[in-house]
Motif scaffolding. Sequence first.
Motif, PDB file in Angstrom:
ATOM      1  N   SER A   2     -13.503  60.329  -7.786  1.00 41.38           N
ATOM      2  CA  SER A   2     -13.231  60.446  -9.219  1.00 41.38           C
ATOM      3  C   SER A   2     -14.385  59.909 -10.039  1.00 41.38           C
ATOM      4  N   GLU A   3     -14.272  60.036 -11.382  1.00 49.25           N
ATOM      5  CA  GLU A   3     -15.298  59.524 -12.283  1.00 49.25           C
ATOM      6  C   GLU A   3     -15.433  58.019 -12.136  1.00 49.25           C
ATOM      7  N   LEU A   4     -14.292  57.334 -11.849  1.00 48.31           N
ATOM      8  CA  LEU A   4     -14.320  55.884 -11.729  1.00 48.31           C
ATOM      9  C   LEU A   4     -15.306  55.433 -10.665  1.00 48.31           C
ATOM     10  N   SER A   5     -15.351  56.148  -9.520  1.00 49.41           N
ATOM     11  CA  SER A   5     -16.147  55.700  -8.382  1.00 49.41           C
ATOM     12  C   SER A   5     -17.642  55.904  -8.573  1.00 49.41           C
ATOM     13  N   LYS A   6     -18.043  56.558  -9.686  1.00 45.54           N
ATOM     14  CA  LYS A   6     -19.465  56.747  -9.935  1.00 45.54           C
ATOM     15  C   LYS A   6     -20.106  55.481 -10.512  1.00 45.54           C
ATOM     16  N   MET A   9     -20.296  48.872 -11.199  1.00 44.90           N
ATOM     17  CA  MET A   9     -19.458  47.700 -11.451  1.00 44.90           C
ATOM     18  C   MET A   9     -18.215  48.158 -12.207  1.00 44.90           C
ATOM     19  N   PRO A  10     -17.053  48.036 -11.620  1.00 45.22           N
ATOM     20  CA  PRO A  10     -15.833  48.444 -12.335  1.00 45.22           C
ATOM     21  C   PRO A  10     -15.676  47.641 -13.624  1.00 45.22           C
ATOM     22  N   THR A  11     -15.094  48.272 -14.630  1.00 46.22           N
ATOM     23  CA  THR A  11     -14.801  47.555 -15.879  1.00 46.22           C
ATOM     24  C   THR A  11     -13.601  46.630 -15.652  1.00 46.22           C
ATOM     25  N   ASP A  12     -13.403  45.698 -16.563  1.00 48.61           N
ATOM     26  CA  ASP A  12     -12.251  44.805 -16.459  1.00 48.61           C
ATOM     27  C   ASP A  12     -10.946  45.583 -16.510  1.00 48.61           C
ATOM     28  N   GLU A  13     -10.952  46.659 -17.296  1.00 48.24           N
ATOM     29  CA  GLU A  13      -9.747  47.482 -17.377  1.00 48.24           C
ATOM     30  C   GLU A  13      -9.452  48.146 -16.035  1.00 48.24           C
ATOM     31  N   GLN A  14     -10.527  48.607 -15.357  1.00 53.95           N
ATOM     32  CA  GLN A  14     -10.353  49.217 -14.032  1.00 53.95           C
ATOM     33  C   GLN A  14      -9.908  48.184 -13.009  1.00 53.95           C
ATOM     34  N   PHE A  15     -10.516  46.977 -13.091  1.00 51.95           N
ATOM     35  CA  PHE A  15     -10.073  45.896 -12.207  1.00 51.95           C
ATOM     36  C   PHE A  15      -8.587  45.603 -12.412  1.00 51.95           C
ATOM     37  N   ASP A  27      -9.861  55.771  -5.520  1.00 47.47           N
ATOM     38  CA  ASP A  27     -10.460  54.773  -6.402  1.00 47.47           C
ATOM     39  C   ASP A  27     -10.171  53.361  -5.905  1.00 47.47           C
ATOM     40  N   ARG A  28      -8.971  53.150  -5.390  1.00 52.72           N
ATOM     41  CA  ARG A  28      -8.624  51.827  -4.871  1.00 52.72           C
ATOM     42  C   ARG A  28      -9.504  51.478  -3.675  1.00 52.72           C
ATOM     43  N   GLU A  29      -9.703  52.446  -2.776  1.00 55.84           N
ATOM     44  CA  GLU A  29     -10.554  52.197  -1.593  1.00 55.84           C
ATOM     45  C   GLU A  29     -11.988  51.936  -1.996  1.00 55.84           C
ATOM     46  N   TRP A  30     -12.478  52.649  -3.034  1.00 55.48           N
ATOM     47  CA  TRP A  30     -13.855  52.448  -3.494  1.00 55.48           C
ATOM     48  C   TRP A  30     -14.066  51.023  -4.009  1.00 55.48           C
ATOM     49  N   ILE A  31     -13.078  50.503  -4.832  1.00 56.32           N
ATOM     50  CA  ILE A  31     -13.196  49.144  -5.341  1.00 56.32           C
ATOM     51  C   ILE A  31     -13.106  48.135  -4.212  1.00 56.32           C
ATOM     52  N   GLU A  32     -12.259  48.410  -3.234  1.00 58.13           N
ATOM     53  CA  GLU A  32     -12.163  47.503  -2.084  1.00 58.13           C
ATOM     54  C   GLU A  32     -13.506  47.390  -1.364  1.00 58.13           C
ATOM     55  N   ARG A  33     -14.230  48.535  -1.215  1.00 58.64           N
ATOM     56  CA  ARG A  33     -15.539  48.517  -0.555  1.00 58.64           C
ATOM     57  C   ARG A  33     -16.551  47.729  -1.384  1.00 58.64           C
ATOM     58  N   LEU A  34     -16.508  47.918  -2.733  1.00 54.93           N
ATOM     59  CA  LEU A  34     -17.425  47.179  -3.591  1.00 54.93           C
ATOM     60  C   LEU A  34     -17.180  45.674  -3.506  1.00 54.93           C
ATOM     61  N   ILE A  35     -15.922  45.282  -3.456  1.00 52.30           N
ATOM     62  CA  ILE A  35     -15.598  43.860  -3.352  1.00 52.30           C
ATOM     63  C   ILE A  35     -16.155  43.282  -2.051  1.00 52.30           C
ATOM     64  N   ALA A  36     -16.053  44.069  -0.998  1.00 48.47           N
ATOM     65  CA  ALA A  36     -16.527  43.595   0.305  1.00 48.47           C
ATOM     66  C   ALA A  36     -18.052  43.563   0.392  1.00 48.47           C
ATOM     67  N   ARG A  40     -21.385  40.273  -6.699  1.00 50.20           N
ATOM     68  CA  ARG A  40     -21.062  40.246  -8.130  1.00 50.20           C
ATOM     69  C   ARG A  40     -19.676  40.836  -8.398  1.00 50.20           C
ATOM     70  N   VAL A  41     -19.364  41.931  -7.727  1.00 48.81           N
ATOM     71  CA  VAL A  41     -18.050  42.570  -7.875  1.00 48.81           C
ATOM     72  C   VAL A  41     -16.956  41.645  -7.351  1.00 48.81           C
ATOM     73  N   ALA A  42     -17.214  41.015  -6.207  1.00 47.42           N
ATOM     74  CA  ALA A  42     -16.228  40.112  -5.617  1.00 47.42           C
ATOM     75  C   ALA A  42     -15.954  38.929  -6.539  1.00 47.42           C
ATOM     76  N   GLU A  43     -17.031  38.391  -7.159  1.00 49.16           N
ATOM     77  CA  GLU A  43     -16.858  37.246  -8.067  1.00 49.16           C
ATOM     78  C   GLU A  43     -16.024  37.625  -9.293  1.00 49.16           C
ATOM     79  N   ARG A  44     -16.320  38.821  -9.842  1.00 45.83           N
ATOM     80  CA  ARG A  44     -15.562  39.256 -11.018  1.00 45.83           C
ATOM     81  C   ARG A  44     -14.100  39.510 -10.672  1.00 45.83           C
ATOM     82  N   PHE A  45     -13.891  40.118  -9.513  1.00 49.84           N
ATOM     83  CA  PHE A  45     -12.527  40.389  -9.061  1.00 49.84           C
ATOM     84  C   PHE A  45     -11.743  39.085  -8.883  1.00 49.84           C
ATOM     85  N   GLU A  46     -12.377  38.082  -8.302  1.00 51.11           N
ATOM     86  CA  GLU A  46     -11.709  36.799  -8.069  1.00 51.11           C
ATOM     87  C   GLU A  46     -11.335  36.143  -9.395  1.00 51.11           C
ATOM     88  N   PHE A  47     -12.276  36.224 -10.368  1.00 51.89           N
ATOM     89  CA  PHE A  47     -12.006  35.628 -11.673  1.00 51.89           C
ATOM     90  C   PHE A  47     -10.802  36.297 -12.343  1.00 51.89           C
TER      91      PHE A  47
END
Length: 267
Positions: A2-6, A9-15, A27-36, A40-47
């Motif tokens: 999807s457009e999201l996966s392009k 860094m996901p936006t806060d709204e996407q997070f 899209d969920r799998e894509w964010i999971e891969r970015l977190i792993a 920077r993505v992992a830190e934002r996700f944790e926050f």
Amino acid sequence: MSELSKAQMPTDEQFTAFIDGELEDADREWIERLIADDARVAERFEFLSRSALPFADAFEPVLAQAPAARLEAMLATISSAEKLNASAAGIGRRGFLAAIAASFVAAIAIDRGVIAVNRQLSKPDEDSEWRAAVAEYLSLYTVDTLNAPAGDHAQQVAQLDDVGNKLGLSLAPEAVAMPGIDFKRAQILNYDSKPLAQIAYLDPESGPMALCIVRSANGAAAPGSESRRGMNVVYWSSATHAFMLIGHAPIDRIQQLAADIRSRLVA
């Protein structure tokens, strides 16, 4: 994809959508891969995850009472520009919902306070209600209503005895007479399934006038005055009965006449 996966860094709204489980599988799998893969993505996700307070649990009792359709309509009216501005200010979907929920809680508190005050202010006043009913009825009277002869003294005594017996009150023509004002009749009316005595008079100066009496358990009360339906009223209570004198005469004259009758009536 999807457009999201392009995005890198996901936006806060996407997070937030990811945290809420609202994304499609890809899209969920894509964010999971970015977190792993991306610190920077992992830190934002944790926050953002730490900021994910249990709103549903906190507001569940309130939201159960909420007008869901109306709240959904409110959300739908928020423009895209407003959503972008909110996102830029660090307010995501969760923030919108929190604000709406908080507003709803405040509205409930205010409404309950107003209802409580209104209930207190509108608490039924038995004395006021019966006076209002009498005023409504007497406002229909004209001079012609009371033009019929009043009958002799014996007939007046008979009428007052009948009325007094139904109220448990001793009444005599001398006790209810008013100087310069013609006694016309004494009769029993019905108010709230209770007898209401009406002693009607015709004042040559101001027209129809009435002394009305009902049983009352509210106790003795000093005279008060008011205006109803364009007429002046003086009212008072004994230990067992409530009284009112009503007519179109000036209030000072009504007060004087009421004081005279009150001094002669013994309940």
